[in-house]
Design a protein around this motif. Structure first.
Motif, PDB file in Angstrom:
ATOM      1  N   ALA A 580      33.199  24.645  39.340  1.00 14.99           N
ATOM      2  CA  ALA A 580      32.870  25.687  38.369  1.00 14.99           C
ATOM      3  C   ALA A 580      33.484  26.981  38.865  1.00 14.99           C
ATOM      4  O   ALA A 580      33.169  27.426  39.978  1.00 14.99           O
ATOM      5  CB  ALA A 580      31.367  25.830  38.203  1.00 14.99           C
ATOM      6  N   ALA A 581      34.363  27.595  38.069  1.00 15.14           N
ATOM      7  CA  ALA A 581      35.082  28.800  38.484  1.00 15.14           C
ATOM      8  C   ALA A 581      34.893  29.887  37.435  1.00 15.14           C
ATOM      9  O   ALA A 581      34.903  29.613  36.226  1.00 15.14           O
ATOM     10  CB  ALA A 581      36.559  28.492  38.695  1.00 15.14           C
ATOM     11  N   ASP A 582      34.703  31.152  37.925  1.00 15.35           N
ATOM     12  CA  ASP A 582      34.595  32.263  36.982  1.00 15.35           C
ATOM     13  C   ASP A 582      35.954  32.946  36.845  1.00 15.35           C
ATOM     14  O   ASP A 582      36.932  32.551  37.493  1.00 15.35           O
ATOM     15  CB  ASP A 582      33.511  33.250  37.432  1.00 15.35           C
ATOM     16  CG  ASP A 582      33.804  33.854  38.807  1.00 15.35           C
ATOM     17  OD1 ASP A 582      34.973  33.820  39.243  1.00 15.35           O
ATOM     18  OD2 ASP A 582      32.858  34.361  39.454  1.00 15.35           O
ATOM     19  N   ASN A 583      36.002  33.975  36.021  1.00 16.75           N
ATOM     20  CA  ASN A 583      37.250  34.703  35.792  1.00 16.75           C
ATOM     21  C   ASN A 583      37.196  36.099  36.383  1.00 16.75           C
ATOM     22  O   ASN A 583      37.822  37.032  35.873  1.00 16.75           O
ATOM     23  CB  ASN A 583      37.556  34.776  34.300  1.00 16.75           C
ATOM     24  CG  ASN A 583      36.426  35.445  33.520  1.00 16.75           C
ATOM     25  OD1 ASN A 583      35.358  35.716  34.076  1.00 16.75           O
ATOM     26  ND2 ASN A 583      36.636  35.705  32.234  1.00 16.75           N
ATOM     27  N   GLY A 584      36.434  36.241  37.492  1.00 15.20           N
ATOM     28  CA  GLY A 584      36.340  37.534  38.145  1.00 15.20           C
ATOM     29  C   GLY A 584      37.603  37.863  38.927  1.00 15.20           C
ATOM     30  O   GLY A 584      38.566  37.083  39.003  1.00 15.20           O
ATOM     31  N   ILE A 585      37.587  39.056  39.550  1.00 16.93           N
ATOM     32  CA  ILE A 585      38.724  39.502  40.354  1.00 16.93           C
ATOM     33  C   ILE A 585      38.184  39.803  41.759  1.00 16.93           C
ATOM     34  O   ILE A 585      37.438  40.757  41.947  1.00 16.93           O
ATOM     35  CB  ILE A 585      39.377  40.758  39.755  1.00 16.93           C
ATOM     36  CG1 ILE A 585      39.889  40.461  38.349  1.00 16.93           C
ATOM     37  CG2 ILE A 585      40.525  41.231  40.639  1.00 16.93           C
ATOM     38  CD1 ILE A 585      40.438  41.683  37.647  1.00 16.93           C
ATOM     39  N   PRO A 586      38.562  38.994  42.727  1.00 19.46           N
ATOM     40  CA  PRO A 586      39.312  37.739  42.587  1.00 19.46           C
ATOM     41  C   PRO A 586      38.392  36.643  42.067  1.00 19.46           C
ATOM     42  O   PRO A 586      37.171  36.765  42.175  1.00 19.46           O
ATOM     43  CB  PRO A 586      39.758  37.440  44.018  1.00 19.46           C
ATOM     44  CG  PRO A 586      38.698  38.054  44.875  1.00 19.46           C
ATOM     45  CD  PRO A 586      38.244  39.294  44.150  1.00 19.46           C
ATOM     46  N   PRO A 587      38.948  35.559  41.521  1.00 20.67           N
ATOM     47  CA  PRO A 587      38.104  34.479  40.994  1.00 20.67           C
ATOM     48  C   PRO A 587      37.305  33.832  42.115  1.00 20.67           C
ATOM     49  O   PRO A 587      37.751  33.749  43.258  1.00 20.67           O
ATOM     50  CB  PRO A 587      39.107  33.501  40.379  1.00 20.67           C
ATOM     51  CG  PRO A 587      40.367  34.288  40.204  1.00 20.67           C
ATOM     52  CD  PRO A 587      40.390  35.310  41.288  1.00 20.67           C
ATOM     53  N   ALA A 588      36.137  33.335  41.765  1.00 15.72           N
ATOM     54  CA  ALA A 588      35.283  32.624  42.720  1.00 15.72           C
ATOM     55  C   ALA A 588      34.856  31.308  42.097  1.00 15.72           C
ATOM     56  O   ALA A 588      34.731  31.190  40.868  1.00 15.72           O
ATOM     57  CB  ALA A 588      34.058  33.464  43.083  1.00 15.72           C
TER      58      ALA A 588
END
Length: 909
Positions: A580-588
């Motif tokens: 499961a990956a989010d679209n944050g900066i940087p992605p987590a």
């Protein structure tokens, strides 16, 4: 017996007759050099013991008396008394009395001896210590020791046994003489009847040290021959002897005890020149610090050896010039004033003086030593923060991060328990996210994160911290209000990875569900509640590729039929991992594991075991145990049912099955005899599943003749394999022929190898430096041929004129055209055994060669190129001209060494 001591400073003379006496002149001093008094065992306080007489020739005005004992004193009139009650510990006590004239500063000394016992009166004997009057015969008799006195009786002279001990003889040490100095005279009253010789024996007389004492053998006067040293020897024990002129003993030997009177001739000596001690700061007056010790070699029972201590100087004189005092008798140094503060004065240097004569600085001898007193630290200064508030910042989810450094000040001894700081968090951290560690070098407190903080839970912390020391504070010291401070810690938000709330997630379902079946929704949670982020799902691990996941909502569906019996199943569980990956900066991203527990269904028919077996051709000798294997699990496995099919009918006719239990059965022959061979026996096996599954399995049974033990014989086993006797014989014949051919081939190869080795040279041609006979193309005669037609060496343009000649017509020097004889070929690896054969074969071939040219005939060579004109080889001069250096041939190896010897050897005669 009388004792006649010599009194220094007092002149004594006698006239030739006993009537004239010369009175002595006045000289200051005691009337006696040695006073003796008899005392009881217990002396009462104030009891008068004796009276000494002293005359300074000036009326004794201002004369003062002193003794070297604390138990006795002398009044101004010379009376000696006890200061307090005294218990005499020995039979004798020797004291020194000193008279001091303050006007002339003169000092005089006399010895006082106390003897425990009754004073015995003898006829004509005066007690020791009495001053003598004018000398007369009676007094002369009383000044002599008569240890062997005889008494008159009614029947005449008779010997009376001595019933008293001769008093000891006292000799002051360090006497200046002159020597020999008379001590005493010893005589026997028999010297009026016979001539007597006197002698002394013992240590100091005839034993080492030798001749310290001597005696006049005629008069009996005993002398000391040199100054005495009490520190070397304090007493002597001698024996006096009296013999006649023939050496016969006249009297029994008597004991003489000589005591060396101590003089103050040794200074006190400290054991150490520098003493080190310590005392805690803030100590109360009277606190013990240290002890200094000085020893005096003089007599410790007299004032000469009685040492007293005092402090001379103290450095520094802060806060007082008298911070310490010393016990004058024991040397113990103690504090006498308050105010010791290590933070102000860390060390004191004290000069201590030791003086004998009970500390009398006028008469005593002194020495000094240094006492270094270190003021030790106590925890009288609490640690204090340098500021009241501190601040720091920490990212969430980080541990072992130093957030803030807390600085403190402590005036106590650095790097000691009184200085080392210990920090505690009083409030503001109930969950224990932080701890404070102490830097051992700087003593700073390092606020460290030990449990990760969550921005979404706590955005800031307000801590209250307190500092203390390892050692407790000294008595009466209170903690400072500056020992507490506040710490503000801000938490910064970071992009956190999504996480699966249930990890590992376990679901249960039956195997064999169709493709596309929805199994579950495996969704993750993004902890960043204050960030608007989308979560995407993907497969990370799916070993059998049985599953699909919806990238948006995490729904799990089947991509293939799930089989519990697959190799990817472990303990009925299939495991897959999703991301499961989010679209944050940087992605987590985060991972989750899905576990699928597959419930077994009866989808596998049982299989018969074993697949092959053997049995004897006659029944009742042995049987075949059979069972079944099923890939399913209980209850879809046994008990199994084993049965023979009805078709073909020969199966049930020849074989029978006997059930043993739920999993095993026995296969055996039904008929009495079955021909040897291999038989395929079908057996139907049914499991206990719902619904049950069955399978018809074939078991290959080898029927063979058996021995008496029921084991198949070798021939029977072969026959059972399906081969007749003729086939077996044919196979054996083929094997024998094949082995014979291989043996013949090996023998032929051995023989050929032997022949090849017999023709090889002993030495390898590459290493053989001997001359070998080699065959080359013939090039004509020797060097004797000089008249050659060199034009014949040129290759003609064509060979037509040669080929067109009539048979038998040719030049004698022209090589005929025809078949040439075959000369033997030299082997590649020659052998010494075939050298002779090789030469003989070559010679025989040359003799029988009809095309061989005659001797010294011109030969025709192969074509060497158009227009090539070559001179005769014979034109080469083979002799050495002397101007060519052939020594380099030695470097070309052993093959050219011969040429180097031939051409490089120089001119020969």
């Amino acid at each position: 017996m009388r004792h006649c001591p010599r009194v220094p400073g007092e002149a004594q003379s006698q006239a030739l007759n006993g009537d004239l006496t010369v009175r002595p002149t006045c000289k200051p001093g005691f009337s006696e050099e040695d006073y003796t008094a008899f005392v009881s065992q217990n002396i009462m306080e104030g009891q008068k013991l004796l009276k000494v007489k002293f005359n300074n020739c000036a009326g004794n005005k201002g004369v003062r008396y002193e003794t070297n004992s604390l138990d006795f004193k002398v009044r101004a009139d010379g009376t000696m008394y006890a200061v307090h009650q005294v218990q005499m510990a020995s039979k004798q006590l020797i004291l020194m009395v000193t008279a001091w004239d303050p006007q002339t500063l003169g000092r005089w000394e006399a010895i006082v001896r106390f003897l425990v016992g009754e004073k015995l009166q003898h006829n004509g004997h005066k007690p020791k210590g009495r001053k003598s009057g004018p000398v007369d015969l009676a007094q002369q008799q009383s000044d002599t020791l008569l240890p062997w006195r005889q008494h008159q009786s009614a029947k005449g002279l008779r010997r009376q046994k001595r019933d008293w001990v001769i008093p000891p003889i006292n000799v002051p040490e360090n006497s200046r003489g002159p020597f020999p100095q008379q001590l005493v005279r010893i005589r026997s009253d028999k010297d009026k009847e016979i001539h007597i010789r006197y002698s002394i024996t013992g240590v100091g007389a005839d034993q080492p040290p030798m001749e310290v004492f001597s005696i006049d053998p005629v008069s009996g006067r005993m002398y000391v021959t040199r100054p005495m040293d009490r520190e070397e020897r304090a007493s002597y024990h001698l024996r006096a002897h009296a013999v006649d002129m023939n050496g016969n003993k006249v009297e029994n030997p008597i004991d003489l005890y000589i005591y060396v009177i101590d003089m103050n001739d040794n200074r006190p000596e400290f054991i150490n020149q520098v003493y080190n001690g310590s005392v805690d700061e803030g100590s109360k007056p009277g606190t013990y610090v240290m002890t200094v010790t000085a020893n005096d070699a003089d007599d410790s029972t007299t004032a000469n050896g009685m040492v007293r201590y005092r402090i001379v100087t103290q450095t520094p004189q802060s806060p007082s010039q008298n911070m310490f005092t010393i016990n004058s008798e024991t040397g113990d140094i103690v504090t006498v004033a308050a105010g010791l503060d290590r933070e102000k004065v860390q060390q004191y240097m004290v000069i201590v003086q030791a003086t004998d004569m009970e500390g009398n600085l006028n008469y005593g001898l002194s020495n000094t030593a240094t006492a270094i007193i270190t003021v030790t630290d106590v925890n009288d200064n609490p640690p204090e923060f340098t500021t009241s508030t501190y601040s720091g910042e920490v990212p969430e989810n980080r541990v072992e991060v130093v957030v803030a450094n807390l600085t403190v000040m402590d005036r106590d001894q650095p790097h000691s328990p009184n200085w080392n700081a210990i920090y505690r968090i009083i409030s503001g951290d109930p969950s224990g996210h932080f701890t404070i560690r102490t830097d051992p070098v700087t003593n700073e407190g390092m606020v460290t994160v030990v449990k990760a903080v969550d921005y979404e839970m706590n955005r800031a912390f307000m801590l209250t911290v307190m500092v203390s020391n390892q050692a407790p504070l000294a008595s009466g010291i209170q903690m400072s209000f500056q020992s507490t401070a506040g710490v503000t810690i801000s938490v910064t938000d970071v992009n956190e990875a999504p996480y699966f709330p249930t990890n590992h997630k376990l679901i249960r379902l039956e195997e064999g569900v169709p493709t596309g079946t929805v199994l579950t929704t495996f969704s993750a949670v993004d902890p960043d509640r204050f960030m608007q982020q989308a979560v995407r799902y993907s497969k990370l691990s799916d070993p059998a590729n049985w599953l699909n996941i919806n990238a948006t909502n995490g729904q799990i569906t089947t991509a293939a039929v799930l089989d519990r019996e697959s190799d990817y199943i472990k303990n009925n569980v299939y495991e897959a991992t999703f991301l499961a990956a989010d679209n944050g900066i940087p992605p987590a991203s985060g991972t989750g594991t899905l576990q699928i527990y597959l419930i077994d269904i009866n989808d596998n028919a049982p299989e018969l075991l074993p697949k092959e077996a053997q049995i004897c051709e006659k029944p009742n000798l042995n049987v075949i145990n059979i069972t079944a294997a099923d890939a399913d699990i209980d209850p879809n496995v046994g008990p199994f049912v084993f049965e023979l099919p009805s078709v073909p009918s020969a199966v049930r006719k020849n074989w029978t099955i006997t059930r043993l239990n739920g999993d095993y059965a026995q296969l055996s022959l039904r008929i009495m005899y079955l021909e040897a061979g291999v038989y395929d026996v079908p057996i139907i096996v049914t499991d206990s599943g719902n619904p049950p599954l069955y399978n018809t399995s074939i078991i290959k049974v080898k029927v063979c003749p058996c021995d008496e033990n029921g084991d198949c014989t070798t021939i029977g086993a072969v026959a059972a394999a399906g081969l007749g006797t003729g086939a077996i014989i044919a196979i054996l014949i083929c094997i024998i022929i094949l082995l014979t051919m291989v043996l013949l081939f090996v023998v032929w190869m051995k023989r050929r190898e032997k022949e090849r080795h017999t023709k090889q040279l002993l030495i390898d041609p590459e290493d053989d430096v001997r001359d070998n006979i080699l065959k080359y193309d013939e090039e004509g005669g020797g060097e004797e041929d000089q008249d050659y037609d060199l034009s014949q060496l040129q290759q003609p343009e064509t060979m037509d004129h040669v080929l067109n000649k009539a048979p038998g017509v040719r030049r004698v020097d022209e090589r005929p055209i025809g078949a040439e004889p075959q000369y033997p070929i030299r082997p590649v690896i020659p052998h010494p055994g075939d050298i002779g054969d090789f030469i003989n074969e070559g010679l025989r071939a040359a003799d029988n060669d009809p095309t061989a040219p005659p001797y010294d005939s011109l030969l025709v060579f192969d074509y060497e190129g158009s227009g090539s004109t070559a001179g005769s080889v014979s034109s080469l001069n083979s002799s050495s001209s002397g101007d060519q250096d052939y020594d380099y041939l030695n470097d070309w190896g052993p093959r050219f060494k011969k040429l180097a010897d031939m051409y490089g050897g120089g001119e020969e005669d």
